[in-house]
Design an enzyme around this catalytic site. Structure first.
Site, PDB file in Angstrom:
ATOM      1  NE  ARG A 181      -3.327   0.127   2.897  1.00  0.00           N
ATOM      2  CZ  ARG A 181      -4.609   0.381   2.621  1.00  0.00           C
ATOM      3  NH1 ARG A 181      -5.357  -0.553   2.043  1.00  0.00           N
ATOM      4  NH2 ARG A 181      -5.157   1.537   2.928  1.00  0.00           N
ATOM      5  CG  ASP A 217       2.073   6.651   2.239  1.00  0.00           C
ATOM      6  OD1 ASP A 217       1.100   5.944   2.561  1.00  0.00           O
ATOM      7  OD2 ASP A 217       3.066   6.829   2.963  1.00  0.00           O
ATOM      8  CE1 TYR A 269       7.360   0.827  -1.316  1.00  0.00           C
ATOM      9  CE2 TYR A 269       7.885  -1.099   0.019  1.00  0.00           C
ATOM     10  CZ  TYR A 269       6.955  -0.253  -0.575  1.00  0.00           C
ATOM     11  OH  TYR A 269       5.608  -0.511  -0.427  1.00  0.00           O
ATOM     12  NE  ARG A 292       7.147   9.681   2.426  1.00  0.00           N
ATOM     13  CZ  ARG A 292       5.931  10.207   2.590  1.00  0.00           C
ATOM     14  NH1 ARG A 292       4.846   9.436   2.479  1.00  0.00           N
ATOM     15  NH2 ARG A 292       5.791  11.489   2.856  1.00  0.00           N
TER      16      ARG A 292
END
Length: 251
Positions: free
Chosen positions: A54, A56, A115, A201
């Site tokens: 999921r 952002d 990622y 992040r």
């Protein structure tokens, strides 16, 4: 019901994240909502999908995996893929479409997710990369960032680095993290069994403080051990983040 596995890439700039929205945000554009609308249109039946991750708003993907089931087998998968690309492009690309093994679920069958985060470190911003990299107008010590990041590898409580879901666990297994430099671009690659919201992040924002020289290498381990979000650095902006790859047992 036959199940299918879809590999997609998308530019998240114009979307309010990957997941479909409900309630007062139901009308906002999302990647999942756009994909489900296209599938339902082509297959003439309501289709619900499951995504491996999921992401952002503003976050991108080169290797998002989506699974879905339909009442009847799809006779021509290449034709379905072509029609999906026609309806979802140019912001979403359906790269691969195949029948999935019994019991496959894009989210729960995944072993790990990887990622990458891109940081442009030159003094003057680049107007052509503003949606795909975080412009940081100053030097970053990538070697120090890499060294500091190794404290995060392993099974830990990552509550300092993200939003823990209600009644959820902050325990994750971060399998690898690497920080490298290519000319003016610093790239951080993180692989974990799963992530809590904004975890990557928050890790990036914390490592940048080390790269700037504002914090020592040892600080990242202290942040991890604090189990407190206020101990970490700022959350890096979304545009530099990409879901690169999802690993499955049969891969």
């Amino acid at each position: 019901m036959p199940s299918y596995r879809l590999l997609i890439a998308f530019d998240g700039t114009g979307f309010h994240g990957f997941a479909r929205q409900g309630g007062p945000q139901a009308g906002l554009p999302t990647v999942q909502g756009s994909l489900e609308k296209a599938l339902s249109t082509v297959l003439r039946t309501e289709v619900m999908t499951t995504g491996a991750g999921r992401t952002d708003a503003g976050v991108h993907a080169l290797g998002q995996v989506v699974s879905f089931s339909v009442p009847e087998p799809v006779d021509d998968l290449p034709a379905l893929q072509r029609r999906l690309n026609a309806l979802c492009g140019p912001a979403i690309a359906c790269l691969e479409l195949e029948q999935a093994p019994d019991g496959f679920d894009a989210r729960f069958s995944a072993r790990s997710r990887s990622y990458e985060y891109a940081i442009l470190t030159r003094e003057v911003h680049d107007p052509f990369s503003r949606h795909v990299a975080w412009h940081h107008p100053g030097p970053l010590d990538a070697a120090a960032m890499h060294e500091a990041a190794q404290a995060l590898v392993g099974v830990h409580d990552f509550s300092s680095f993200g939003r823990v879901p209600e009644e959820g666990s902050p325990i994750r297994e971060l399998r690898s993290i690497a920080v490298g430099r290519l000319d003016d671009l610093v790239v951080i690659r993180v692989t974990s069994n799963a992530f809590i919201q904004q975890m990557v992040r928050s890790i990036v924002g914390t490592l940048v403080k080390v790269g700037e020289g504002a914090r020592p290498v040892s600080w990242v381990a202290e942040v991890l051990g604090a189990h407190d979000r206020s101990a970490a650095g700022p959350v890096a902006p979304p545009q530099g983040l990409f879901l690169m790859e999802v690993d499955y047992p049969d891969a």
